[in-house]
Structures are given as structure tokens and as C-alpha cells.
Design an enzyme around this catalytic site. Structure first.
Site, short mmCIF file in Angstrom:
data_model
loop_
_atom_site.label_atom_id
_atom_site.label_comp_id
_atom_site.label_asym_id
_atom_site.label_seq_id
_atom_site.Cartn_x
_atom_site.Cartn_y
_atom_site.Cartn_z
N TYR A 10 -0.19 1.51 -3.57
CA TYR A 10 -1.39 1.88 -3.72
C TYR A 10 -1.51 3.12 -4.93
O TYR A 10 -0.21 3.67 -5.04
CB TYR A 10 -1.91 2.74 -2.53
N CYS B 142 0.82 -1.26 0.03
CA CYS B 142 -0.07 -0.07 -0.05
C CYS B 142 0.74 1.32 0.14
O CYS B 142 1.52 1.45 -0.83
CB CYS B 142 -0.96 0.09 1.29
#
Length: 193
Positions: free
Chosen positions: A137, A117
């Protein structure tokens, strides 16, 4: 017992710290979770990021996650791998010079590093992504590319992982099966069940 280091901080993503922590324990590793400025027994607050059809993830308060090791006593020679969860913690953890040294030491030793992420923000700030392929992400893509890395493709369900040498990255917690499996493979872990 082989040891894994986990870098945590307040508002680390709940699943991205708890699931790897538990899975690595299940594989038989000792897992040390550390946070600058916190001691064993202290907690970090977590955030739950969810994908509910909005233009970005939603955020809710998560659980408390217990720190079990002293950040100031980390010696990277004691560890076989490093986990960098996402959430909001990486955006400020990367401002800590010792965090960046830890990442550089793992990288120089070619020890497995798993970042998910927003975790790759720390890899960017440590300067270890040049000429590598990784993912994160989607909002972190400009940072990754500006750091000299090639953006690894990800699917719309955010369930894939990208491995480049000793570094494995993933876009978000839905990728846990692929990300943790790839990290376990880099570690040489064997499941004996």
C-alpha cells in the site's frame, strides 16, 4: 496434501485474508490460518478497506474469520508457502518475535511468500527485503525503501503484483487476480478444471 500458512490477526483486511484462503483451498492446498494468542475455533475480526476517492482508504467492520490452526504449534517445515494479508493486523503482528522467525524461516528456505497491502510491514520487520523489489500500500513505501528494498511501481488502480524471486507483493485487494496468480505460479500450482 500440500499446506499453506496464513498469518492473521484482529482487523486483518477482510478480502485480503478470505479471498486467498478460499482460492488456495480451490487449488487443492490445505490452508492453516493462525494468530498469536488464538486457538483453532477462535475468530479474528476483519476490516473492509475501500477506495472511495478520499486521500486514503475508508475502513468498515468486516466479517469474523475463523482461525483453524494453533499458532504455537507452527513448524514452517510443514508448509510450502506463506500468505501475509494486510489491514491493520501487520502493524502489531510484526511486534511478535515468533512471527518474524516464521517469515525468516520461509525466506531462508526460499519458499514462496505472498504479502499484500500492509503485509509487507512484517517483511520489513523480519529484515527480508534488503536488495529486493516489492510493492505495498503506498503509505508503506517509506518503510519498504528504508528497509533497503527497491519500490516496485504500481498502477493507479492498485491492480498489479511484483515478483522478486520467491516473494510476491501487491498494493491492495484490487490486485488479487495478479497477486494470487503470481503466488500460485511460484507454488507450481496447476488448475485442473
Amino acid at each position: 496434501m500440500k499446506k499453506i500458512l496464513v498469518l492473521a490477526g484482529d482487523y486483518v483486511e477482510d478480502y485480503e485474508v478470505m479471498v486467498p484462503f478460499q482460492m488456495l483451498l480451490m487449488l487443492g492446498y490445505a490452508v492453516d490460518a493462525v494468530c498469536p494468542g488464538k486457538k483453532p475455533g477462535d475468530v479474528v475480526r476483519t476490516a473492509i478497506h475501500d477506495f472511495e476517492g478520499d486521500q486514503t482508504y475508508s475502513e468498515k467492520r468486516g466479517h469474523n474469520f475463523s482461525i483453524n490452526c494453533d499458532f504455537d504449534k507452527v513448524n514452517t517445515a510443514d508448509y510450502v508457502g506463506l500468505v501475509i494479508p494486510g489491514g491493520r493486523a501487520p502493524e502489531y503482528l510484526r511486534l511478535n518475535p515468533r512471527i518474524l522467525e516464521i517469515v525468516r524461516e520461509f525466506d531462508a528456505a526460499q519458499k514462496p511468500i505472498a504479502a499484500v497491502c500492509h503485509g509487507p510491514q512484517i517483511l520489513v520487520s523480519a529484515g527480508v527485503l534488503k536488495n529486493r523489489t516489492c510493492t505495498a500500500y503506498p503509505a508503506v513505501k517509506p518503510d519498504v525503501v528504508d528497509a533497503g528494498a527497491k519500490w516496485g511501481e504500481f498502477n493507479e488502480t492498485l491492480t498489479n503484483a511484483v515478483v522478486d524471486g520467491h516473494i510476491v507483493t501487491a498494493p491492495a485487494w484490487p490486485a488479487h487476480p495478479a497477486w494470487i496468480a503470481a503466488f500460485a505460479k511460484l507454488l507450481g500450482a496447476k488448475i485442473s478444471i
